[in-house]
Scaffold this motif. Structure first.
Motif, PDB file in Angstrom:
ATOM      1  N   ALA A  16       0.364  -5.711  -8.458  1.00  0.00           N
ATOM      2  CA  ALA A  16       0.403  -6.547  -7.256  1.00  0.00           C
ATOM      3  C   ALA A  16      -0.922  -7.260  -7.030  1.00  0.00           C
ATOM      4  N   SER A  36       2.062  -0.066  -9.682  1.00  0.00           N
ATOM      5  CA  SER A  36       2.625  -1.232  -8.997  1.00  0.00           C
ATOM      6  C   SER A  36       1.564  -1.946  -8.161  1.00  0.00           C
ATOM      7  N   VAL A  49       4.891 -12.121  -3.619  1.00  0.00           N
ATOM      8  CA  VAL A  49       5.339 -11.215  -4.689  1.00  0.00           C
ATOM      9  C   VAL A  49       4.478  -9.948  -4.681  1.00  0.00           C
ATOM     10  N   GLY A  50       3.168 -10.114  -4.557  1.00  0.00           N
ATOM     11  CA  GLY A  50       2.270  -8.959  -4.475  1.00  0.00           C
ATOM     12  C   GLY A  50       2.567  -8.095  -3.260  1.00  0.00           C
ATOM     13  N   MET A  60       3.533 -18.023  -2.586  1.00  0.00           N
ATOM     14  CA  MET A  60       4.515 -17.420  -3.489  1.00  0.00           C
ATOM     15  C   MET A  60       3.968 -16.157  -4.173  1.00  0.00           C
ATOM     16  N   LEU A  61       2.777 -16.252  -4.721  1.00  0.00           N
ATOM     17  CA  LEU A  61       2.246 -15.111  -5.464  1.00  0.00           C
ATOM     18  C   LEU A  61       1.725 -14.004  -4.544  1.00  0.00           C
ATOM     19  N   ILE A  65      -1.328 -10.058  -9.496  1.00  0.00           N
ATOM     20  CA  ILE A  65      -0.519 -11.225  -9.123  1.00  0.00           C
ATOM     21  C   ILE A  65      -1.168 -11.988  -7.970  1.00  0.00           C
ATOM     22  N   VAL A 109       5.446  -7.743  -1.672  1.00  0.00           N
ATOM     23  CA  VAL A 109       6.700  -7.006  -1.892  1.00  0.00           C
ATOM     24  C   VAL A 109       6.471  -5.814  -2.822  1.00  0.00           C
ATOM     25  N   LEU A 110       5.688  -6.009  -3.866  1.00  0.00           N
ATOM     26  CA  LEU A 110       5.373  -4.894  -4.770  1.00  0.00           C
ATOM     27  C   LEU A 110       4.636  -3.778  -4.034  1.00  0.00           C
TER      28      LEU A 110
END
Length: 144
Positions: A98, A94, A128-129, A124-125, A101, A131-132
């Protein structure tokens, strides 16, 4: 060497997470305020980008040096034990995804012309990273 790598990986994790939070909010505010994307904004995103990549490199080295990393996968039984599965598979994979991303967000922002789109790509990206990364931290080992 192993203990030093463990401490470096844990310590740099704090910097990476704090950096990601700062960059996400910085880019979000930049996008919402409509200001121009400047060299300062790129450098702030780049510093976190570099810290995250160093963190990944330390993690990969630690994975192959550690008695837990690769040994859990080759010894069998790691998939039935949640803690072993997290250490041997979920955490490394993960985090690789991440960082990929986050890299896409940074590289994409460099190629975009519009300031708002640059900020959006980053926040945004990177989010996302983030959160991962947060979802697969072995909290019991890290805080305990």
């Amino acid at each position: 060497m192993y203990t030093g790598l463990q401490h470096a990986h844990s310590g740099l994790a704090y910097l990476a997470l704090i950096g990601l939070v700062i960059v996400i909010f910085w880019a979000l505010v930049g996008s919402l305020s409509g200001r121009e994307f400047q060299e300062r904004d790129r450098k702030i995103a780049m510093i976190t980008f570099i810290i995250c990549h160093i963190q990944l490199l330390l993690g990969l080295i630690l994975y192959f040096v550690s008695p837990l990393g690769l040994a859990l996968l080759t010894g069998g039984g790691a998939m039935s034990d949640a803690a072993a599965r997290l250490t041997a598979l979920e955490h490394p994979l993960s985090n690789i995804v991440a960082i990929a991303i986050i890299s896409i967000g940074y590289i994409r922002a460099k190629k975009i012309e519009a300031s708002r789109a640059k900020f959006r790509s980053i926040y945004m990206l990177y989010a996302v990273g983030f959160v991962l990364i947060i979802s697969r931290i072995p909290w019991s080992a890290w805080l305990g």
